[in-house]
Design a protein around this motif. Structure first.
Motif, PDB file in Angstrom:
ATOM      1  N   ASN A 180     -29.460 -15.037  -7.560  1.00 17.95           N
ATOM      2  CA  ASN A 180     -28.065 -14.806  -7.927  1.00 17.95           C
ATOM      3  C   ASN A 180     -27.629 -13.384  -7.577  1.00 17.95           C
ATOM      4  OD1 ASN A 180     -29.180 -13.217  -9.971  1.00 17.95           O
ATOM      5  ND2 ASN A 180     -28.803 -14.718 -11.582  1.00 17.95           N
ATOM      6  N   LEU A 181     -26.331 -13.139  -7.727  1.00 22.78           N
ATOM      7  CA  LEU A 181     -25.776 -11.826  -7.368  1.00 22.78           C
ATOM      8  C   LEU A 181     -26.396 -10.721  -8.203  1.00 22.78           C
ATOM      9  CD1 LEU A 181     -23.731 -10.100  -5.808  1.00 22.78           C
ATOM     10  CD2 LEU A 181     -22.035 -10.654  -7.571  1.00 22.78           C
ATOM     11  N   ALA A 182     -26.703 -10.990  -9.466  1.00 25.22           N
ATOM     12  CA  ALA A 182     -27.301  -9.966 -10.330  1.00 25.22           C
ATOM     13  C   ALA A 182     -28.635  -9.486  -9.768  1.00 25.22           C
ATOM     14  CB  ALA A 182     -27.485 -10.525 -11.743  1.00 25.22           C
ATOM     15  N   ASP A 412     -21.142 -16.170 -12.190  1.00 27.41           N
ATOM     16  CA  ASP A 412     -21.779 -16.703 -13.393  1.00 27.41           C
ATOM     17  C   ASP A 412     -20.892 -17.696 -14.144  1.00 27.41           C
ATOM     18  OD1 ASP A 412     -23.989 -15.182 -12.854  1.00 27.41           O
ATOM     19  OD2 ASP A 412     -23.453 -13.554 -14.201  1.00 27.41           O
ATOM     20  N   GLU A 413     -19.614 -17.744 -13.815  1.00 33.28           N
ATOM     21  CA  GLU A 413     -18.716 -18.682 -14.485  1.00 33.28           C
ATOM     22  C   GLU A 413     -18.561 -19.990 -13.705  1.00 33.28           C
ATOM     23  OE1 GLU A 413     -15.000 -16.953 -15.606  1.00 33.28           O
ATOM     24  OE2 GLU A 413     -15.925 -15.162 -16.458  1.00 33.28           O
ATOM     25  N   ILE A 414     -19.161 -20.060 -12.535  1.00 36.35           N
ATOM     26  CA  ILE A 414     -19.098 -21.273 -11.727  1.00 36.35           C
ATOM     27  C   ILE A 414     -20.286 -22.143 -12.120  1.00 36.35           C
ATOM     28  CG2 ILE A 414     -19.165 -22.183  -9.378  1.00 36.35           C
ATOM     29  CD1 ILE A 414     -17.792 -19.643  -8.465  1.00 36.35           C
ATOM     30  N   ASP A 415     -20.017 -23.267 -12.767  1.00 34.77           N
ATOM     31  CA  ASP A 415     -21.088 -24.071 -13.350  1.00 34.77           C
ATOM     32  C   ASP A 415     -21.623 -25.110 -12.364  1.00 34.77           C
ATOM     33  OD1 ASP A 415     -19.245 -26.206 -13.358  1.00 34.77           O
ATOM     34  OD2 ASP A 415     -18.550 -25.684 -15.371  1.00 34.77           O
ATOM     35  N   GLY A 416     -22.486 -25.983 -12.873  1.00 34.16           N
ATOM     36  CA  GLY A 416     -23.139 -26.975 -12.035  1.00 34.16           C
ATOM     37  C   GLY A 416     -22.198 -27.957 -11.377  1.00 34.16           C
ATOM     38  N   ASP A 417     -20.992 -28.123 -11.923  1.00 34.04           N
ATOM     39  CA  ASP A 417     -20.027 -29.033 -11.299  1.00 34.04           C
ATOM     40  C   ASP A 417     -19.687 -28.593  -9.880  1.00 34.04           C
ATOM     41  OD1 ASP A 417     -19.880 -30.732 -13.430  1.00 34.04           O
ATOM     42  OD2 ASP A 417     -18.077 -29.843 -14.297  1.00 34.04           O
ATOM     43  N   ASP A 501     -29.226 -22.961 -11.171  1.00 38.20           N
ATOM     44  CA  ASP A 501     -28.709 -21.774 -11.854  1.00 38.20           C
ATOM     45  C   ASP A 501     -29.681 -21.243 -12.900  1.00 38.20           C
ATOM     46  OD1 ASP A 501     -26.403 -21.825 -10.353  1.00 38.20           O
ATOM     47  OD2 ASP A 501     -25.278 -23.014 -11.801  1.00 38.20           O
ATOM     48  N   ALA A 502     -30.335 -22.142 -13.637  1.00 36.12           N
ATOM     49  CA  ALA A 502     -31.261 -21.711 -14.687  1.00 36.12           C
ATOM     50  C   ALA A 502     -32.438 -20.942 -14.083  1.00 36.12           C
ATOM     51  CB  ALA A 502     -31.753 -22.915 -15.485  1.00 36.12           C
ATOM     52  N   MET A 503     -32.979 -21.446 -12.983  1.00 37.75           N
ATOM     53  CA  MET A 503     -34.111 -20.769 -12.348  1.00 37.75           C
ATOM     54  C   MET A 503     -33.684 -19.431 -11.750  1.00 37.75           C
ATOM     55  SD  MET A 503     -37.276 -20.686 -11.772  1.00 37.75           S
ATOM     56  CE  MET A 503     -37.777 -22.347 -12.243  1.00 37.75           C
TER      57      MET A 503
END
Length: 531
Positions: A180-182, A412-417, A501-503
């Motif tokens: 992720n970006l972080a 981080d606000e873009i979810d699995g959908d 996202d979780a990983m």
């Protein structure tokens, strides 16, 4: 380089602040519209050397000991954010008679506030500071944590996060499909700061080797992923048209021009495809492109039906009004409508993350009593935020993941959908900011959302940059800033990403833990050598 590092470390007072400020300004050149990431290899080593020399009074309390490091970080951040965000003031000049007084707050005040995050980063780094590669690890950890905080504290504003400087082109964007970006923020600072080791510090060989390995893996993975076959387009193919009308923001706000603005969009919508190409199945207009409350104007829906064929669909940004109950004013939403060829509204999605002071007024009761109002929302009370993001479902079961304006800068606000949708949809109106770096920076950040999710991006902007971006961040077609017209193409396909996202979140914290351990052990060894 050794002499230069020594001179930087020995600076004090105003010269130290000035060099930190200039280093921050230089770092901005690594962001769009320049995108020259090499400048970050200059600014971050200078920052390391400045922190090397930022020794506080050992006899004083913790504040006195850490204050010099905080000052260096703040001046660096102030230069960085001032140089990267000055264009925000343009929005206040659209209605200058009402908002020009706030220009210093936007141009200077916001950068001064955001610089506090970098001041915190240098303080955290200084706590673990040593004389070797550990201090590079400490700086990377601290910046990674503070950029993560910047993404959500005070509603969040992760604009021009440091990691974007490491991703100026699709070749260097592909790591965003893995981490992720972080995480990229954190590792980018390590790589950018590592050259400081050449001139100072123990462990220069191992530090530079790690940085070189990270950079090689970053670019190498880009070569690998772009060498793979392009994502297959969906079947049957979906033809898209993006409308970029380039309407001046003052004209959009003029009540007497609203009908003309609407007709300009319709004219571009009805234009024949170039070179006898396929007629578009979906036409996309930018944010707030419908300049009135659509549900109060049935004639407008009839005009849309006249321009569209029965099997075509229009997706348009608009203000949506909702009855709030007896005796209460309506609630207004910054929305996206889906309208079929018969002029019927068949879907809608409201903006979730609003711009403070732009679309709504924080502490409204207090601030409105002082005569303040939001900049971009002319209706009483500003916009209301949707409680959750809703997918837009089209005929045939195709779905779009809606992102209105700067919602596209919040990964981080873009979810699995988003990964399940057929495309990301970003509608925006960057005409507020004129022909400045702002629209280019905005597009670059939206481009990365396609890579992170493995989902193509459809982006319609009033003044630009409108584009179709594939799942690897590659620009398929687009319209440059201030180019009036349309662009027609087929929707590209999706591409799987290696981690969910979780990983990706776990990888961030594992990297942070590793850098913390390196910083702590280096600090312990440094203290032992001193004693």
């Amino acid at each position: 380089m050794v002499k230069m590092a020594g001179r930087v470390m020995l600076l004090s007072g105003l010269p130290r602040a000035l060099v930190a400020f200039i280093a921050g300004l230089v770092a901005v050149l690594a962001q769009p519209p320049f995108g020259i990431f090499a400048f970050a290899f200059i600014s971050f080593p200078v920052l390391v050397w400045l922190i090397d020399g930022a020794t506080g009074n050992p006899e004083g309390g913790i504040v006195r000991r850490l204050w010099p490091a905080a000052a260096v970080g703040w001046w660096f951040g102030f230069g960085y954010f001032l140089g990267g965000l000055w264009w925000l003031g343009n929005a206040l000049l659209v209605e200058a008679d009402e908002f020009a007084w706030a220009l210093p707050l936007a141009v200077v005040g916001l950068p001064a506030f955001l610089a506090l995050f970098y001041a915190l980063a240098t303080v955290i780094a200084r706590i673990f500071w040593s004389d070797g590669v550990g201090r590079i690890a400490a700086l990377a950890l601290a910046f990674g944590l503070c950029e993560w905080l910047r993404s959500f504290l005070f509603t969040g504003f992760p604009w021009n996060a440091v990691g974007y400087a490491m991703m100026p082109m699709p070749l260097m964007m592909q790591s965003a499909s893995v981490v992720n970006l972080a995480t990229i923020n954190m590792l980018a600072v390590f790589v950018f700061a590592a050259p400081a080791l050449i001139a100072t510090g123990r462990g220069s060989r191992i530090g530079m080797t790690i940085a070189l390995m990270l950079f090689t893996a970053h670019v190498g993975y880009g070569f690998y992923r772009l060498a793979q076959p392009a994502p297959a387009a969906p079947e049957p193919p979906i033809a898209l048209r993006l409308v970029q009308p380039v309407i001046d923001q003052a004209k959009k706000l003029d009540d007497n021009e609203r009908a003309a603005v609407f007709e300009e969009h319709l004219t571009l919508t009805g234009a024949a495809p170039e070179n006898g190409g396929k007629r578009p199945d979906i036409v996309v207009w930018p944010e707030t492109s419908i300049p009135f409350i659509l549900t109060d104007n049935p004639d407008a829906l009839a005009r849309i039906a006249e321009v569209l064929d029965d099997d075509q669909v229009l997706i348009a940004g608009a203000v949506r009004a909702e009855d709030a109950g007896a005796g209460l004013p309506p609630r207004y939403y910054n929305s996206i409508y889906v309208i079929d060829g018969r002029g019927q509204i068949i879907g809608a999605a409201d903006k979730v993350h609003l711009v403070p002071f732009g679309e709504y007024l924080p502490f409204e009761d207090l601030l409105s009593s002082w005569g303040l109002s939001s900049v971009a929302a002319s209706m009483p009370g500003g916009f209301s935020a949707a409680k959750k993001r809703s997918l837009l479902t089209l005929s045939g079961g195709k779905t779009l993941y809606p992102l209105v304006c700067y919602e596209a800068i919040f990964p981080d606000e873009i979810d699995g959908d988003a990964r399940r949708a057929d495309a990301l949809l970003n509608v925006t109106n960057d005409a507020w900011f004129g022909d400045t770096p702002g629209p280019r920076q905005h597009f670059h950040q939206a481009q990365l959302r396609a890579v992170e999710t493995g989902t193509p991006l459809i982006r319609a902007a009033n003044s630009g940059i409108s584009a179709i971006v594939d799942a690897r961040g590659v620009l398929m077609v687009g319209l440059s800033y201030n180019y009036r017209g349309v662009v027609d193409t087929l929707l590209p396909g999706k591409m799987p990403t290696p981690l969910d996202d979780a990983m990706r979140s776990r990888v961030f914290w594992l990297c942070a833990l590793f850098l913390l351990l390196v910083a702590v052990f280096s600090r312990v060894g440094f203290n032992i050598r001193k004693n």
